[in-house]
Design a protein around this motif. Structure first.
Motif, short mmCIF file in Angstrom:
data_model
loop_
_atom_site.label_atom_id
_atom_site.label_comp_id
_atom_site.label_asym_id
_atom_site.label_seq_id
_atom_site.Cartn_x
_atom_site.Cartn_y
_atom_site.Cartn_z
N LEU A 33 0.79 -1.23 0.00
CA LEU A 33 0.00 0.00 0.00
C LEU A 33 0.83 1.29 0.00
N TRP A 34 2.05 1.25 0.52
CA TRP A 34 2.84 2.50 0.62
C TRP A 34 3.03 3.19 -0.74
N PRO A 35 3.38 2.49 -1.80
CA PRO A 35 3.48 3.17 -3.10
C PRO A 35 2.14 3.77 -3.54
N LYS A 36 1.06 3.09 -3.23
CA LYS A 36 -0.27 3.61 -3.58
C LYS A 36 -0.58 4.88 -2.79
N ILE A 37 -0.23 4.87 -1.51
CA ILE A 37 -0.45 6.06 -0.67
C ILE A 37 0.40 7.22 -1.16
N ASP A 38 1.63 6.94 -1.52
CA ASP A 38 2.53 7.98 -2.04
C ASP A 38 1.99 8.56 -3.35
N THR A 39 1.53 7.67 -4.23
CA THR A 39 0.93 8.12 -5.49
C THR A 39 -0.31 8.96 -5.22
N TYR A 40 -1.13 8.54 -4.26
CA TYR A 40 -2.33 9.28 -3.89
C TYR A 40 -1.97 10.69 -3.40
N ARG A 41 -0.95 10.79 -2.56
CA ARG A 41 -0.52 12.10 -2.04
C ARG A 41 -0.07 13.01 -3.18
N THR A 42 0.71 12.46 -4.10
CA THR A 42 1.20 13.24 -5.24
C THR A 42 0.03 13.72 -6.10
N SER A 44 -3.08 13.99 -5.23
CA SER A 44 -3.91 14.90 -4.44
C SER A 44 -3.32 16.31 -4.46
N LYS A 45 -2.01 16.41 -4.34
CA LYS A 45 -1.35 17.72 -4.37
C LYS A 45 -1.52 18.37 -5.74
N TYR A 47 -3.89 17.79 -7.88
CA TYR A 47 -5.31 18.10 -8.01
C TYR A 47 -5.64 19.42 -7.30
N ARG A 48 -5.12 19.61 -6.10
CA ARG A 48 -5.35 20.86 -5.36
C ARG A 48 -4.77 22.06 -6.12
N GLN A 49 -3.59 21.88 -6.73
CA GLN A 49 -2.99 22.95 -7.52
C GLN A 49 -3.85 23.28 -8.73
N GLU A 50 -4.36 22.26 -9.40
CA GLU A 50 -5.21 22.49 -10.57
C GLU A 50 -6.52 23.16 -10.17
N ILE A 51 -7.09 22.77 -9.05
CA ILE A 51 -8.30 23.42 -8.56
C ILE A 51 -8.02 24.89 -8.28
#
Length: 185
Positions: A33-42, A44-45, A47-51
């Motif tokens: 799961l750690w690579p998935k969580i890291d990918t999710y964080r990236t 998510s960041k 996505y927030r910038q695009e928003i």
């Protein structure tokens, strides 16, 4: 007794089995799961910038829309003025153009002389000589105003007297300006 010891050892092994299985499961979960969580964080960041960027664009949209409406009104007014002026027989008071602009900039018009009128396929040019007076800043504001308004005013020559070395605030200056008024048709 030996049986009891064997049973006790089996129980001890069985007692540790859930902890061992839980530990192995936790390690596997972290590894998987750690690579998935890291990918999710990236993501998510990003996505927030695009928003944030989209929000900025939407925020400017109203401003752009208002400017567009403003320029459309100006354009329709320019077309109306150009049609009236495009007719060489029109009796428009060209001096009024300079006087209206001089009042707001506190310069005094001394004289205006229309020299010649020339019609071209895409514009009409009216050559003029204008004499006015005012203080340095007032003259600068007046010329800036003439430069940034319609009709287009093209200054060919400008003469300022008295001739001064350096800026002096309270000296009244006389300006003789020759140029042309350009109306787009």
């Amino acid at each position: 007794m030996e049986n009891r010891i064997k049973e006790s050892k089996k129980r001890d092994h069985l007692f540790y089995f859930p902890f061992l299985a839980g530990g192995i499961s936790l390690v596997l979960a972290v590894v998987v799961l750690w690579p998935k969580i890291d990918t999710y964080r990236t993501l998510s960041k990003e996505y927030r910038q695009e928003i944030s960027e989209v929000t900025k664009v939407y925020g400017r949209w109203d401003e752009i829309s208002q400017r567009e409406n403003y320029y459309r009104k100006i354009y329709s007014n320019l077309q109306e003025i150009s049609q009236k002026v495009g007719n060489p027989g029109s009796n428009i008071d060209y001096m009024k153009i300079f006087i209206d602009q001089s009042r707001s900039n506190r310069v005094r018009i001394i004289s205006y002389k229309k020299e010649k009128d020339r019609s071209l396929p895409d514009r009409r040019e009216i050559y003029f000589q204008l004499i006015f007076e005012g203080h340095y800043k007032e003259i600068a504001n007046y010329l800036n105003y003439l430069e940034n308004t319609y009709p287009i005013i093209n200054i060919d020559t400008i003469s300022i007297s008295p001739k001064l070395t350096g800026y002096r605030e309270n000296i009244l200056l006389k300006v003789v300006m020759k140029g042309k008024i350009i109306f787009l048709t």
